[in-house]
Motif scaffolding. Structure first.
Motif, PDB file in Angstrom:
ATOM      1  N   ASP A  92       6.926   5.965  -3.166  1.00 56.60           N
ATOM      2  CA  ASP A  92       5.248   6.266  -3.514  1.00 56.60           C
ATOM      3  C   ASP A  92       5.109   7.203  -4.063  1.00 56.60           C
ATOM      4  OD1 ASP A  92       4.386   3.907  -1.887  1.00 56.60           O
ATOM      5  OD2 ASP A  92       4.792   4.856   0.307  1.00 56.60           O
ATOM      6  N   ASP A 119      -0.543  15.799  -4.209  1.00 55.06           N
ATOM      7  CA  ASP A 119      -1.185  14.532  -4.674  1.00 55.06           C
ATOM      8  C   ASP A 119      -0.840  14.602  -5.688  1.00 55.06           C
ATOM      9  OD1 ASP A 119      -1.895  12.606  -2.495  1.00 55.06           O
ATOM     10  OD2 ASP A 119      -3.191  13.891  -1.901  1.00 55.06           O
ATOM     11  N   THR A 164       1.525  11.069  -6.681  1.00 58.70           N
ATOM     12  CA  THR A 164       1.507  10.010  -5.105  1.00 58.70           C
ATOM     13  C   THR A 164       0.847   8.458  -5.408  1.00 58.70           C
ATOM     14  OG1 THR A 164      -0.555  10.464  -4.254  1.00 58.70           O
ATOM     15  CG2 THR A 164       1.945  11.869  -4.403  1.00 58.70           C
ATOM     16  N   ARG A 165       1.847   7.863  -4.705  1.00 62.41           N
ATOM     17  CA  ARG A 165       0.694   6.283  -5.328  1.00 62.41           C
ATOM     18  C   ARG A 165      -0.791   6.169  -3.946  1.00 62.41           C
ATOM     19  NH1 ARG A 165       3.078   1.033  -5.492  1.00 62.41           N
ATOM     20  NH2 ARG A 165       5.586   1.996  -4.762  1.00 62.41           N
ATOM     21  N   ARG A 166      -1.182   7.127  -3.107  1.00 60.19           N
ATOM     22  CA  ARG A 166      -2.216   7.658  -3.283  1.00 60.19           C
ATOM     23  C   ARG A 166      -3.772   7.586  -4.086  1.00 60.19           C
ATOM     24  NH1 ARG A 166      -1.696  10.422   1.680  1.00 60.19           N
ATOM     25  NH2 ARG A 166      -1.536  12.078   0.168  1.00 60.19           N
ATOM     26  N   GLU A 169      -3.688   4.369  -6.898  1.00 60.52           N
ATOM     27  CA  GLU A 169      -3.922   2.660  -5.815  1.00 60.52           C
ATOM     28  C   GLU A 169      -5.776   3.250  -6.681  1.00 60.52           C
ATOM     29  OE1 GLU A 169      -2.702   3.002  -2.501  1.00 60.52           O
ATOM     30  OE2 GLU A 169      -0.977   1.348  -3.089  1.00 60.52           O
ATOM     31  N   ARG A 170      -5.840   4.943  -6.532  1.00 57.81           N
ATOM     32  CA  ARG A 170      -7.532   5.075  -6.307  1.00 57.81           C
ATOM     33  C   ARG A 170      -7.983   5.424  -8.499  1.00 57.81           C
ATOM     34  NH1 ARG A 170     -10.510  10.077  -4.253  1.00 57.81           N
ATOM     35  NH2 ARG A 170     -13.202  10.295  -4.749  1.00 57.81           N
ATOM     36  N   TYR A 195      -8.732  14.994  -6.888  1.00 59.40           N
ATOM     37  CA  TYR A 195      -7.701  16.129  -6.868  1.00 59.40           C
ATOM     38  C   TYR A 195      -7.351  17.072  -7.659  1.00 59.40           C
ATOM     39  CZ  TYR A 195      -6.598  11.381  -4.792  1.00 59.40           C
ATOM     40  OH  TYR A 195      -6.380  10.264  -4.135  1.00 59.40           O
TER      41      TYR A 195
END
Length: 292
Positions: A92, A119, A164-166, A169-170, A195
């Motif tokens: 991740d 992030d 990050t994967r977060r 994905e966004r 971010y």
């Protein structure tokens, strides 16, 4: 692959590779020396190499049991190679480095730990180890974090970027329409999504500049095209652009700079400026906008 196993891998190091045989071994050697208490993997995303890159990777499988090669040769470009790797990464947290650079001591641990807290992470930069003096003078870079690019937002290059994967994905995938500046574009998109680019001065990457005037020219020419593409994409977000008068002035200045060509750095500067101007001209024609 089980869901449990996927999350035992705490960092996926991604290397987009196209004919990187001349330098790839030194990067893999640097990665083989990394120490971190967590499990991590290295993904070589092969963008259609026709040299000995794959054989070099095979030769490191004993030193780096966490090393694998995936095929991304169906479409040329670093953005595509990185996107294919992101889809197949087990972690991740993602960290990118390039086949022609060298990560510094402790890079994996520094960026891996940082992405547990932030992030987005941006590596420190060093161009002393791998480059001749004239190349360092030509680019005159510094290691003090992301700076505004093209008068717009701060940006970071893909040779030492982590997120990050977060975020992935966004924000989505890297823009494959941009041949060279998809990393600049991505870090802008990340910031527009709210971010922050966290500078990681201890996660150092030793960067290798292009070593020939031809290579420097081609890099600048492609950058010039991508700058216009970025302007077309971000002008509605407030990205400024120098007027056509700046383009005309650039041509005049280049014609009048023949004395500079007596030095290696002077020739390098002339080649960079020529490449940028010609690239912007080509980009303007392709994009149908005046951005010289």
């Amino acid at each position: 692959m089980s869901h449990v196993h996927k999350h035992t891998v705490k960092l996926s190091v991604i290397i987009a590779c196209f004919n990187g045989g001349r330098t790839l071994a030194s990067q893999l050697e640097a990665l083989a020396k990394q120490k971190w208490g967590n499990a991590w993997e290295i993904i070589i995303s092969d963008n259609g190499s026709t040299d000995n890159s794959r054989q070099i990777v095979e030769g490191f499988k004993n030193k780096l049991p966490n090393l694998r090669v995936i095929d991304a040769g169906d479409k040329r470009g670093a953005a595509h190679a990185r996107n294919v790797a992101l889809q197949k990464a087990e972690s991740d947290r993602f960290a990118f480095c390039d086949a022609d650079d060298q990560v510094g001591d402790g890079w994996v641990a520094s960026i891996g730990e940082a992405l547990g807290e932030y992030d987005v992470g941006v590596s420190g930069f060093d161009d002393e180890k791998l480059n001749q003096q004239w190349l360092r003078e030509l680019w005159n870079t510094s290691n003090d974090g992301p700076k505004p690019v093209l008068g717009f937002l701060p940006a970071a290059a893909g040779y030492g970027l982590g997120f990050t994967r977060r975020v992935y994905e966004r924000v989505g995938e890297l823009d494959e329409a941009l041949p060279r500046m998809s990393d600049i574009d991505y870090t802008w998109r990340v910031q527009l999504a709210g971010y922050k680019l966290q500078f990681l001065p201890h996660a150092v990457v030793h960067y290798r500049h292009r070593e020939t005037l031809r290579g420097i020219f081609l890099q600048a020419y492609r950058d010039g095209q991508d700058q216009v593409m970025l302007y077309k994409k971000y002008r509605e977000h407030g990205m400024p652009w120098k007027s056509w008068r700046y383009g005309v002035k650039s041509w005049v200045l280049m014609i009048g700079r023949s004395p500079q060509l007596l030095t290696r750095v002077g020739r390098g500067n002339w080649v960079v400026d020529t490449g940028l101007v010609l690239g912007r001209l080509r980009g303007s024609i392709k994009c149908g906008i005046v951005a010289l």
